[in-house]
Scaffold this motif. Sequence first.
Motif, PDB file in Angstrom:
ATOM      1  N   VAL A  76       0.876  -1.402  -0.290  1.00 30.77           N
ATOM      2  CA  VAL A  76       0.153   0.189   0.352  1.00 30.77           C
ATOM      3  C   VAL A  76       0.659   1.053  -0.103  1.00 30.77           C
ATOM      4  CG1 VAL A  76      -1.524   1.918   1.481  1.00 30.77           C
ATOM      5  CG2 VAL A  76      -1.842  -1.022   1.152  1.00 30.77           C
ATOM      6  N   LEU A 105       0.735   4.711  -1.987  1.00 30.85           N
ATOM      7  CA  LEU A 105       1.180   6.050  -1.342  1.00 30.85           C
ATOM      8  C   LEU A 105       2.378   6.321  -2.710  1.00 30.85           C
ATOM      9  CD1 LEU A 105      -0.209   5.134   1.675  1.00 30.85           C
ATOM     10  CD2 LEU A 105      -0.741   7.213   0.744  1.00 30.85           C
ATOM     11  N   LEU A 138      -4.321  12.981   4.965  1.00 34.66           N
ATOM     12  CA  LEU A 138      -3.457  12.196   4.237  1.00 34.66           C
ATOM     13  C   LEU A 138      -2.494  12.840   3.451  1.00 34.66           C
ATOM     14  CD1 LEU A 138      -2.580   8.617   4.442  1.00 34.66           C
ATOM     15  CD2 LEU A 138      -4.027   8.732   2.359  1.00 34.66           C
ATOM     16  N   ARG A 177       1.541  12.723   3.931  1.00 31.48           N
ATOM     17  CA  ARG A 177       2.630  11.633   2.373  1.00 31.48           C
ATOM     18  C   ARG A 177       3.708  12.863   1.810  1.00 31.48           C
ATOM     19  NH1 ARG A 177       2.981  12.481  -2.763  1.00 31.48           N
ATOM     20  NH2 ARG A 177       3.155  10.359  -3.697  1.00 31.48           N
ATOM     21  N   HIS A 233       3.514   2.732   6.939  1.00 28.49           N
ATOM     22  CA  HIS A 233       2.817   1.993   8.047  1.00 28.49           C
ATOM     23  C   HIS A 233       1.726   2.642   8.747  1.00 28.49           C
ATOM     24  CE1 HIS A 233       5.187  -2.823   7.711  1.00 28.49           C
ATOM     25  NE2 HIS A 233       4.605  -1.540   6.727  1.00 28.49           N
ATOM     26  N   LEU A 274       1.018   5.700   7.471  1.00 24.63           N
ATOM     27  CA  LEU A 274       0.307   6.542   6.134  1.00 24.63           C
ATOM     28  C   LEU A 274      -0.956   5.073   5.166  1.00 24.63           C
ATOM     29  CD1 LEU A 274       3.275   8.705   5.129  1.00 24.63           C
ATOM     30  CD2 LEU A 274       1.180   9.354   6.365  1.00 24.63           C
ATOM     31  N   ALA A 275       0.268   3.992   5.814  1.00 19.92           N
ATOM     32  CA  ALA A 275      -0.589   2.767   4.688  1.00 19.92           C
ATOM     33  C   ALA A 275      -2.074   2.835   5.489  1.00 19.92           C
ATOM     34  CB  ALA A 275       0.229   1.264   4.943  1.00 19.92           C
ATOM     35  N   GLU A 276      -2.171   2.550   6.614  1.00 15.93           N
ATOM     36  CA  GLU A 276      -3.379   2.212   7.746  1.00 15.93           C
ATOM     37  C   GLU A 276      -3.838   3.240   7.466  1.00 15.93           C
ATOM     38  OE1 GLU A 276      -1.546   1.312  11.522  1.00 15.93           O
ATOM     39  OE2 GLU A 276      -0.723  -0.716  10.457  1.00 15.93           O
ATOM     40  N   LEU A 289      -4.802   5.516   4.404  1.00 15.25           N
ATOM     41  CA  LEU A 289      -5.322   4.501   3.528  1.00 15.25           C
ATOM     42  C   LEU A 289      -6.260   3.772   3.412  1.00 15.25           C
ATOM     43  CD1 LEU A 289      -5.180   6.405   0.402  1.00 15.25           C
ATOM     44  CD2 LEU A 289      -3.781   4.110  -0.087  1.00 15.25           C
ATOM     45  N   VAL A 290      -6.120   2.554   3.798  1.00 19.83           N
ATOM     46  CA  VAL A 290      -6.700   1.868   4.238  1.00 19.83           C
ATOM     47  C   VAL A 290      -8.631   1.908   4.640  1.00 19.83           C
ATOM     48  CG1 VAL A 290      -7.371  -0.817   5.315  1.00 19.83           C
ATOM     49  CG2 VAL A 290      -4.983   0.018   3.957  1.00 19.83           C
ATOM     50  N   GLU A 325     -10.318   4.306   2.423  1.00 17.46           N
ATOM     51  CA  GLU A 325     -11.268   3.830   1.591  1.00 17.46           C
ATOM     52  C   GLU A 325     -11.887   3.004   1.846  1.00 17.46           C
ATOM     53  OE1 GLU A 325      -9.204   2.460  -2.323  1.00 17.46           O
ATOM     54  OE2 GLU A 325      -7.719   4.467  -1.774  1.00 17.46           O
ATOM     55  N   GLY A 326     -12.166   2.061   2.961  1.00 13.60           N
ATOM     56  CA  GLY A 326     -13.020   2.015   3.558  1.00 13.60           C
ATOM     57  C   GLY A 326     -14.659   2.376   3.921  1.00 13.60           C
TER      58      GLY A 326
END
Lengths: 380, 333
Positions: A369, A374, B207, B211, B232, B234-236, B238-239, B242-243
């Motif tokens: 991800v 990103l 975000l 970023r 991680h 930032l990834a969490e 985004l998840v 999106e959800g």
Amino acid sequence: MDPETFRRDLTAWLDANADELTPPYEGAGSMDEQMAHYSHVKRSLYDAGFGRYGWPESVDGLGGSPLLRAIVGEEINLRGLCDPNPWTMIEVLVPTVIEFARTEVAAALVPPFLRGDEMWCQGFSEPDAGSDLASLSCRADKTDGGWLVSGQKIWTSFIQYAQRCVLLTRTGEPNSAHRGITALLVDVDSPGITYSPIETMHGRLDFAEVHYDEVFVPTERLIGEENGGWQVAMDILPYERSTTFWHRGALLHRRLSDLVAQLSDSGDLSDTSAKAIGEVFLSLVAFRSRSRDTQYRLARGQQLGVETSIDKILITSAEQQLFEAVRDLLPGVVEFDGGDHAAMWRTDYLYSRAASIYGGTAEIQRNIVARRLLDLGPES
Amino acid sequence: MSGFIEPEDAGLLASSFAAAMLDAPDPGEADQALYDLGWADLLAASPAQGAAIAFGALGATGSAATLLDDVVVHALGVPVSPSTCVLFDATLYTNPAAPQPGDPRSLMEDNPFVVNGLVSSRVERATTVLIAVDEFEGTAVAAMDAGLLREPEPTGIDPAHAYRHVSVRIPTDAVTPVNAEGNWEDAVTAARMALSYQLTGGARWILTEARQHAIDRVQFGRPVASFQAMRHKLAESLVLIEGAESLGATCLRDPDPMKAALAKSLAGKAALTTANHAQQVLAGMGFTAEHRLHLWLKRMLVLDALYGSYKSLPTEIGRDLLIYGTVPRLIQL
């Protein structure tokens, strides 16, 4: 066929044949019992036609949208008619084999798999190539009329029941990484294949360590291009995260319903239970909403890719939250209780721990991800 | 939803709304600019989709326009106007000896009322405040003079947004019943959906800022974006975003109260988790008044607190599931 009509016909058929489709064993059953019942259910669905929709005519399917396959697995899992794990193998492997294998090979080998007469497995991971799949080293060397495969694979699920294996091999230089990988469709009864099952923490022989010693694989069993195996593997991963995830989401929905019914019967309306149930439901609905979008993208023929890592992270969270809630809200059931009912909660609880490991660990998914969605640049 | 807005038109509307919001930092001017752009017609023709477009833009721009008043007013079945605002999360306490609940005229009885709830900054310029009360046999709606709820200084963590808590005693003749065709539950559903789009719009903005900072900021000779702990987080974020966006879109296709509550909860969770992660990524800069993170953080805290926070809604929903003993499928193919 439109999905609503299909679902109506399917559920009517499932209701009419409920007795015959319900597992004959109590509780989770042994693996042999599960596999026998899986074959039976698949065969019944195939004979009734439902198991052939969503697959092209070239492999003896009846055509139609992949949504129809999502619906079949959903209804089966909502009713608890069949363990979902053997079922995933078809959904994961067949779309890619249809796309990349020779037409006549797919036409000959896929139908028995769809009928439930045969089982396939997937030989990707190796002892030294887990998360770092591109470093795999199981070699395939050119020989007259095909390849000779030598090396070792691990975490190969269902090989003891399987007739074929989709195998990733090293055909380039040892350090050729993702460029020198070739995918082959191997007969499991070929001379030179030996395996030893690995017992899991939930007490099952789910997978095995497999040795390949100069195993001959004929040329026509090539999947995709020579040295094009990475593309095949990358094509498979999104399938692992689309239809099969929708099916697993249905299973989680049923298990959450089981938990809610059990708490409700005992008159539990406490804040603690309400909060935990609500939070699990929220995670599950988030996953199912996202996965629904993914099913439609697949149905429209869109190429699925790394964005399915989000589906993977969402379902993993939902699954682990659900079974943690079981342990919290049904005190002692996981740890102490006897009987089939407790055994199934215990099995699910333990199995949920694998959710953040199989199919790419939770950490790898977050790396994907970060890097691909990103665009954070390389990791240090 | 009476009129479906094609994605291309939705995109154009969102951009023109966002531009108007950025041009008019003052909430009153922003409201007027959005009315001039046809906000009221959009809300009338496509309430859910219109709100999704406008509130996404509110979240992304950080505008303090008070469109939530319009969403609630419209859902109550009363004509919207920039001079009509509402009492949010309203509770109107009557004297226990007052007439039976269920009769809007109960509001007319001879006892002093305590009006208790939240109002937006629109109260400063509005003429009328609508008060909706969920009653056993329906929704009673009453109107009163906005001047009675005006307080000299707005309070709270987000002064630009200027939501304020009001709790005042009013004379009996201060309220008049309003003939409203909508109901309480629809108003709450519409408000929760609108808020969920604003929250996800805001989460996206946060975000994006975090970023960019992670890529630009160099420590130990490399961008902090190269460190897995940062990646991680930032990834969490985004998840979750999106959800939440997916659930927001699911709500639009087929709105219902439970989905709206879930979407609001998930959007709040996404926004506040992203704000927390962004705080760590932005580190010292993110704690200053100079960086705009604090504006979005405060806005997200306020939006999350309206109509049920992300932490409180699951308990309500979970209790419903336990009472009925079943779990609705909710998401259908």
